[in-house]
Design an enzyme around this catalytic site. Sequence first.
Site, PDB file in Angstrom:
ATOM      1  N   GLY A 125     -15.553   2.521   3.847  1.00 33.34           N
ATOM      2  CA  GLY A 125     -14.254   3.170   3.699  1.00 33.34           C
ATOM      3  C   GLY A 125     -13.527   2.819   2.411  1.00 33.34           C
ATOM      4  O   GLY A 125     -12.319   3.043   2.302  1.00 33.34           O
ATOM      5  N   GLN A 126     -14.263   2.311   1.419  1.00 31.13           N
ATOM      6  CA  GLN A 126     -13.611   1.951   0.152  1.00 31.13           C
ATOM      7  C   GLN A 126     -13.336   3.206  -0.665  1.00 31.13           C
ATOM      8  O   GLN A 126     -14.206   4.065  -0.815  1.00 31.13           O
ATOM      9  CB  GLN A 126     -14.509   0.996  -0.650  1.00 31.13           C
ATOM     10  CG  GLN A 126     -13.843   0.474  -1.914  1.00 31.13           C
ATOM     11  CD  GLN A 126     -14.630  -0.651  -2.592  1.00 31.13           C
ATOM     12  OE1 GLN A 126     -15.746  -0.971  -2.189  1.00 31.13           O
ATOM     13  NE2 GLN A 126     -14.036  -1.242  -3.601  1.00 31.13           N
ATOM     14  N   SER A 127     -12.116   3.303  -1.182  1.00 28.01           N
ATOM     15  CA  SER A 127     -11.761   4.466  -2.008  1.00 28.01           C
ATOM     16  C   SER A 127     -11.344   4.075  -3.413  1.00 28.01           C
ATOM     17  O   SER A 127     -11.390   4.911  -4.322  1.00 28.01           O
ATOM     18  CB  SER A 127     -10.645   5.281  -1.335  1.00 28.01           C
ATOM     19  OG  SER A 127      -9.487   4.496  -1.172  1.00 28.01           O
ATOM     20  N   ASN A 175     -12.825  -3.451   2.523  1.00 27.17           N
ATOM     21  CA  ASN A 175     -13.780  -2.362   2.688  1.00 27.17           C
ATOM     22  C   ASN A 175     -14.767  -2.363   1.525  1.00 27.17           C
ATOM     23  O   ASN A 175     -14.374  -2.624   0.383  1.00 27.17           O
ATOM     24  CB  ASN A 175     -13.039  -1.019   2.735  1.00 27.17           C
ATOM     25  CG  ASN A 175     -12.098  -0.921   3.919  1.00 27.17           C
ATOM     26  OD1 ASN A 175     -12.391  -1.426   5.004  1.00 27.17           O
ATOM     27  ND2 ASN A 175     -10.946  -0.284   3.722  1.00 27.17           N
ATOM     28  N   HIS A 224     -10.171  -5.283  -3.261  1.00 29.26           N
ATOM     29  CA  HIS A 224      -8.838  -5.526  -2.693  1.00 29.26           C
ATOM     30  C   HIS A 224      -8.951  -5.917  -1.240  1.00 29.26           C
ATOM     31  O   HIS A 224      -9.805  -5.423  -0.501  1.00 29.26           O
ATOM     32  CB  HIS A 224      -7.931  -4.299  -2.854  1.00 29.26           C
ATOM     33  CG  HIS A 224      -8.544  -3.029  -2.388  1.00 29.26           C
ATOM     34  ND1 HIS A 224      -9.467  -2.332  -3.135  1.00 29.26           N
ATOM     35  CD2 HIS A 224      -8.381  -2.317  -1.242  1.00 29.26           C
ATOM     36  CE1 HIS A 224      -9.841  -1.258  -2.469  1.00 29.26           C
ATOM     37  NE2 HIS A 224      -9.199  -1.232  -1.312  1.00 29.26           N
ATOM     38  N   LEU A 225      -8.065  -6.789  -0.850  1.00 27.00           N
ATOM     39  CA  LEU A 225      -7.971  -7.243   0.542  1.00 27.00           C
ATOM     40  C   LEU A 225      -6.706  -6.626   1.139  1.00 27.00           C
ATOM     41  O   LEU A 225      -5.612  -6.782   0.582  1.00 27.00           O
ATOM     42  CB  LEU A 225      -7.911  -8.777   0.562  1.00 27.00           C
ATOM     43  CG  LEU A 225      -7.815  -9.488   1.912  1.00 27.00           C
ATOM     44  CD1 LEU A 225      -8.418 -10.888   1.777  1.00 27.00           C
ATOM     45  CD2 LEU A 225      -6.376  -9.592   2.392  1.00 27.00           C
ATOM     46  N   HIS A 226      -6.883  -5.912   2.246  1.00 33.35           N
ATOM     47  CA  HIS A 226      -5.727  -5.343   2.961  1.00 33.35           C
ATOM     48  C   HIS A 226      -5.178  -6.407   3.914  1.00 33.35           C
ATOM     49  O   HIS A 226      -5.932  -6.960   4.722  1.00 33.35           O
ATOM     50  CB  HIS A 226      -6.144  -4.156   3.833  1.00 33.35           C
ATOM     51  CG  HIS A 226      -6.711  -2.983   3.110  1.00 33.35           C
ATOM     52  ND1 HIS A 226      -6.006  -1.817   2.910  1.00 33.35           N
ATOM     53  CD2 HIS A 226      -7.934  -2.765   2.562  1.00 33.35           C
ATOM     54  CE1 HIS A 226      -6.768  -0.933   2.272  1.00 33.35           C
ATOM     55  NE2 HIS A 226      -7.950  -1.481   2.055  1.00 33.35           N
ATOM     56  N   ASP A 242       0.854  -1.192   0.000  1.00 32.62           N
ATOM     57  CA  ASP A 242       0.000   0.000   0.000  1.00 32.62           C
ATOM     58  C   ASP A 242       0.889   1.242   0.000  1.00 32.62           C
ATOM     59  O   ASP A 242       1.873   1.312   0.740  1.00 32.62           O
ATOM     60  CB  ASP A 242      -0.914  -0.020   1.234  1.00 32.62           C
ATOM     61  CG  ASP A 242      -2.052   0.965   1.120  1.00 32.62           C
ATOM     62  OD1 ASP A 242      -3.212   0.527   1.061  1.00 32.62           O
ATOM     63  OD2 ASP A 242      -1.780   2.193   1.079  1.00 32.62           O
ATOM     64  N   ILE A 243       0.518   2.214  -0.809  1.00 34.33           N
ATOM     65  CA  ILE A 243       1.321   3.427  -0.941  1.00 34.33           C
ATOM     66  C   ILE A 243       1.286   4.261   0.352  1.00 34.33           C
ATOM     67  O   ILE A 243       2.166   5.097   0.580  1.00 34.33           O
ATOM     68  CB  ILE A 243       0.804   4.262  -2.147  1.00 34.33           C
ATOM     69  CG1 ILE A 243       1.893   5.172  -2.683  1.00 34.33           C
ATOM     70  CG2 ILE A 243      -0.457   5.034  -1.803  1.00 34.33           C
ATOM     71  CD1 ILE A 243       1.570   5.771  -4.034  1.00 34.33           C
TER      72      ILE A 243
HETATM   73  P1  5GP Z   1      -9.624   1.309   0.322  1.00 37.69           P
HETATM   74  O1  5GP Z   1      -9.752   2.612   1.067  1.00 37.69           O
HETATM   75  O2  5GP Z   1     -10.310   1.391  -1.033  1.00 37.69           O
HETATM   76  O3  5GP Z   1     -10.059   0.097   1.100  1.00 37.69           O
HETATM   77  O4  5GP Z   1      -8.095   1.086   0.078  1.00 37.69           O
HETATM   78  C1  5GP Z   1      -7.419   1.639  -1.001  1.00 37.69           C
HETATM   79  C2  5GP Z   1      -5.966   1.615  -0.653  1.00 37.69           C
HETATM   80  O5  5GP Z   1      -5.226   1.806  -1.839  1.00 37.69           O
HETATM   81  C3  5GP Z   1      -5.536   2.693   0.332  1.00 37.69           C
HETATM   82  O6  5GP Z   1      -5.002   2.101   1.501  1.00 37.69           O
HETATM   83  C4  5GP Z   1      -4.514   3.509  -0.449  1.00 37.69           C
HETATM   84  O7  5GP Z   1      -3.434   3.933   0.353  1.00 37.69           O
HETATM   85  C5  5GP Z   1      -4.077   2.549  -1.538  1.00 37.69           C
HETATM   86  N1  5GP Z   1      -3.671   3.170  -2.776  1.00 37.69           N
HETATM   87  C6  5GP Z   1      -4.339   4.154  -3.453  1.00 37.69           C
HETATM   88  N2  5GP Z   1      -3.671   4.470  -4.578  1.00 37.69           N
HETATM   89  C7  5GP Z   1      -2.570   3.678  -4.618  1.00 37.69           C
HETATM   90  C8  5GP Z   1      -1.505   3.541  -5.543  1.00 37.69           C
HETATM   91  O8  5GP Z   1      -1.424   4.219  -6.569  1.00 37.69           O
HETATM   92  N3  5GP Z   1      -0.540   2.629  -5.264  1.00 37.69           N
HETATM   93  C9  5GP Z   1      -0.600   1.855  -4.127  1.00 37.69           C
HETATM   94  N4  5GP Z   1       0.403   0.969  -3.965  1.00 37.69           N
HETATM   95  N5  5GP Z   1      -1.599   1.952  -3.240  1.00 37.69           N
HETATM   96  C10 5GP Z   1      -2.566   2.858  -3.476  1.00 37.69           C
END
Ligand code: 5GP
Length: 114
Positions: free
Chosen positions: A93-95, A87, A100-102, A30-31
């Site tokens: 909290g999905q963005s 999420n 995706h699975l964290h 994750d970035i």
């Molecule tokens: P969400 O909030 O949808 O569950 O998680 C999305 C995740 O993707 C976030 O933790 C965010 O930091 C990560 N993310 C967003 N853009 C990028 C990217 O360009 N590269 C990587 N490696 N992670 C990203």
Amino acid sequence: MGDTIFSKIIRREIPADIVYEDDDVLAFRDINGQAPTHILFIPRKAVATLNDLDEADALLIGKLVLAATAYAKSQGFAEKGYRCVINCNEDGGQSVYHLHLHLLAGRRLSWPPG
Ligand code: 5GP
């Protein structure tokens, strides 16, 4: 579903620190890591959210979980523990709208989440 940043990572159009891949799953750091180890496991297949999975995806979601747990074990987290989170939509909290699975590991994680 539309193209997402994760589709671009799958196609190698933008860089990512990839730690695992197979025919169905890709995993990268994750970035904006929230733990010493924070890896995102994604299906190569474009599925937007948990709501979009159906019976035909049962094997795929199983592979996603197994890839994450295998990675956690390989990194020595099995005994101390770790967390897997998916999420879903705004309140979840999905963005990024590519499933995706964290995998979070390497520190004690609090509960309940915010
Ligand atoms: P969400 O909030 O949808 O569950 O998680 C999305 C995740 O993707 C976030 O933790 C965010 O930091 C990560 N993310 C967003 N853009 C990028 C990217 O360009 N590269 C990587 N490696 N992670 C990203």
